[in-house]
Each structure stands twice: as structure tokens, then as C-alpha cells.
Design an enzyme around this catalytic site. Structure first.
Site, PDB file in Angstrom:
ATOM      1  N   GLY A  27      -5.914   2.732  18.250  1.00  0.00           N
ATOM      2  CA  GLY A  27      -4.948   2.235  17.277  1.00  0.00           C
ATOM      3  C   GLY A  27      -4.437   3.356  16.405  1.00  0.00           C
ATOM      4  N   ARG A  62       2.749   7.314  17.828  1.00  0.00           N
ATOM      5  CA  ARG A  62       1.988   6.996  16.606  1.00  0.00           C
ATOM      6  C   ARG A  62       0.585   7.613  16.670  1.00  0.00           C
ATOM      7  NH1 ARG A  62       1.684   1.154  14.680  1.00  0.00           N
ATOM      8  NH2 ARG A  62       1.718   2.087  12.618  1.00  0.00           N
ATOM      9  N   ASP A  69     -10.575   3.114   1.861  1.00  0.00           N
ATOM     10  CA  ASP A  69     -10.909   2.648   3.210  1.00  0.00           C
ATOM     11  C   ASP A  69     -11.710   3.713   3.972  1.00  0.00           C
ATOM     12  OD1 ASP A  69      -9.800   0.113   3.106  1.00  0.00           O
ATOM     13  OD2 ASP A  69      -7.823   0.789   3.744  1.00  0.00           O
ATOM     14  N   LYS A 112       0.807  -1.234   0.000  1.00  0.00           N
ATOM     15  CA  LYS A 112       0.000   0.000   0.000  1.00  0.00           C
ATOM     16  C   LYS A 112       0.841   1.286   0.000  1.00  0.00           C
ATOM     17  CE  LYS A 112      -4.185  -1.866   2.129  1.00  0.00           C
ATOM     18  NZ  LYS A 112      -5.257  -1.592   3.113  1.00  0.00           N
ATOM     19  N   ILE A 147     -13.125  -2.907  13.450  1.00  0.00           N
ATOM     20  CA  ILE A 147     -12.787  -3.231  12.057  1.00  0.00           C
ATOM     21  C   ILE A 147     -12.321  -4.679  11.916  1.00  0.00           C
ATOM     22  CG2 ILE A 147     -12.230  -0.814  11.543  1.00  0.00           C
ATOM     23  CD1 ILE A 147      -9.317  -1.914  11.056  1.00  0.00           C
TER      24      ILE A 147
END
Ligand code: ATR
Length: 282
Positions: free
Chosen positions: A134, A163, A106, A69, A223
Site C-alpha cells: 500500500g 505511488r 501514526d 490531515k 493495520i
């Protein structure tokens, strides 16, 4: 549609597990389109040549999955603003001039799934605060999608805090990173909780989170789709919250690609869903 039969692909490495051929094959058959959707295993070292050869290949484009990706993002001739922002491409479209456009479906896929599951007014639920767990590629796409749809506030929590900050920076003024330990307070004002971590996936530890602080009327989306009913979703149902499983995002993210390659916008129908559920093993 004139010319040779339209062809598209899903490319990854490995690729055997991909459900995309089943989804697109279902739509091709349902609409009587004489096209094909092929599964291609291309190793990372061969991927740049694969993309460069697309214009001459006869393919109209295809889906890109792990581990390509980010490489697809770097190799595309042009990007949609959404793909540019997310930094990853899951859909390639070969233009009439042979230029390769990279998109990321997405984000709209996740939002279309919420539209279908919760109704189009979901961004306003409980004051419009969404909590995202996440900070991987899926979280990036979902934060961009939520911001596009007008979420008032997005709080991102991740095991690795740096992150989470990078993901929150995708929606300045709307999204903020929070510490995992601050989740109880964040959940007390959340209309929507989204799990994008791999916790709860078959073979992974469950996501242990107390949903008690969440307001009545809130929704919980996962998800993860294997299993379909994660411990998180079961806990949400027990509390009377709306529970949204991960399969819908997989189905809805496929829609824009199919439309670009085969010229018709397909619907995500219960029979398609049933077929994928059967393939996943119940
Ligand atoms: P994807 O691109 O599918 O979103 P990813 O980039 O591998 O996948 O991200 C997986 C997410 O699950 C990350 O947020 C990861 O947290 P870190 O950024 O700290 O690695 C999270 N995750 C995976 N295993 C976890 C665990 N055991 N506990 C908490 N978070 C976990």
C-alpha cells in the site's frame, strides 16, 4: 495541573465513528484527570478558521482525522520533523504561546505496537527486510517509522506503482518500490510484512497473498482492525508466523497526544483494548 480543566478534541467530518473519545475517556477516568476529550464535526470549508481559532479556544489541542490531515499539515504554525516528512498531521498541540504544533503519531504508534507485540528487537528480524503493501497515508507513516527504527531494507508494493515510488522516496537508500508481481521473491527474504491497504477491511475484498515464501520466524502485521482477525492474519497464524492486528496502532498513536494535553503518559493496557474490541462488536 493548574488552571481550568484541560480540554482536547478529535476533529473530522464525519466523526461519529471515531473511537478516540473512548480511548482518551478511558485514560482520563483511569487517572482521575478532571479534563474532557470532545468529538467535533467540522466541514472542510470551516477547518481553516477552526485551526486559526484554536489558540483562543481554551483547547490544549486534539486529534485530526479524515479528511483534515493534509489541511492540518498546511495550517499548523510548526511541524515536528516526522510530520514534515510524512506530509500529514494527526495531532495538534497548542503551545503556551498560542502557536499550533502539528505532529504525526501514526509512525511511533505503529512502532510502539510492534515493540509491545513482538519485542523491541523486531527491526532485526530475518535480516531486517520489511515489505509494506500500500502507498496511502498509513504507508507513509509506517515507512518513516520503520526507517527511524533502523529497518535495514524496506520494499513497498502497491496497485498503483507510481505511488509506491513516492512512498519509497521517504527513506532514500533504505526503501525501494517493487512490482506487486515481485512479491513472492520479496517475501522470501522478509522478516516483516505490513498490510496498509484497505484490502481485508469489512466490506472490502480480502488480501489474497501466498505467505508460503516467508521465512520461519517472520511476522505479519495488518493495520486493518475491523475485523480484528483478517484473512491475512489467519493465514499467517496457520503458517506459524507471528500475527499482529491493527487495533494496537490505533491505541498507541493516541499516547503522545494524551501526554501533551493532559501531562501524563498513559499505558496501552489489556482492559483498554478489551473495551475497544467490545465497542467494535466483539
Ligand atoms: P490510507 O491513507 O488510510 O493509507 P488510502 O490513501 O486510501 O488510505 O490508501 C489505500 C491503499 O489501499 C492504497 O495503497 C490503495 O492502492 P492505490 O494506491 O493503487 O489506490 C490500496 N487499495 C485500495 N483498494 C485496493 C484494491 N482493491 N486492490 C489493491 N489495493 C487497493
Amino acid at each position: 495541573m493548574s488552571g481550568p480543566h484541560p480540554r482536547a478534541f478529535v476533529v473530522g467530518h464525519p466523526i461519529a465513528h471515531s473511537r478516540s473519545p473512548l480511548i482518551h475517556g478511558h485514560w482520563l477516568a483511569a487517572h482521575g484527570i478532571p479534563g474532557s476529550y470532545e468529538r467535533l464535526d467540522v466541514a472542510p470549508a470551516a477547518f481553516p478558521d477552526f485551526v486559526r481559532g484554536l489558540a483562543a479556544s481554551g483547547y490544549r489541542g486534539g486529534n485530526v482525522t479524515l479528511p483534515h490531515k493534509e489541511a492540518a499539515f498546511a495550517l499548523a504554525d510548526g511541524l515536528t520533523p516526522r510530520a514534515e516528512k510524512i506530509g500529514a498531521v494527526n495531532t495538534l498541540v497548542v503551545g503556551p504561546d498560542g502557536r499550533i504544533r502539528g505532529d504525526n503519531t501514526d509512525a511511533p504508534g505503529f512502532c510502539a505496537h510492534l515493540d509491545q507485540s513482538l519485542g523491541a528487537d523486531w527491526p532485526a528480524r530475518a535480516g531486517g527486510t520489511a515489505v509494506v503493501l500500500g502507498a496511502g497515508g498509513a504507508a507513509r507513516a509506517i515507512v518513516v517509522g520503520l526507517a527511524e527504527r533502523g529497518a535495514a531494507r524496506i520494499l513497498v508494493a502497491n496497485r498503483t506503482p507510481a505511488r509506491a515510488q513516492a512512498v519509497a522516496a521517504l527513506a532514500p537508500g533504505i526503501a525501494d518500490a517493487i512490482a506487486w508481481d515481485d512479491l513472492p521473491a520479496a517475501l522470501s527474504e522478509a522478516g516483516l510484512l505490513v498490510n496498509t491497504t484497505s484490502l481485508g477491511m469489512k466490506g472490502q475484498p480480502p488480501l489474497a497473498l501466498d505467505l508460503a515464501p516467508m521465512p520461519a520466524g517472520a511476522a505479519v502485521a495488518d493495520i486493518v482492525y475491523a475485523p480484528l482477525e483478517t484473512d491475512l492474519l489467519a493465514a499467517a497464524r496457520r503458517r506459524g508466523l507471528a500475527a499482529v492486528d491493527g487495533l494496537g496502532m490505533l491505541l498507541h498513536q493516541a499516547v503522545p497526544g494524551f501526554e501533551a494535553w493532559f501531562g501524563l503518559r498513559p499505558a496501552v493496557t489489556p482492559d483498554l483494548r478489551d473495551r475497544i474490541v467490545a465497542d467494535l462488536g466483539g
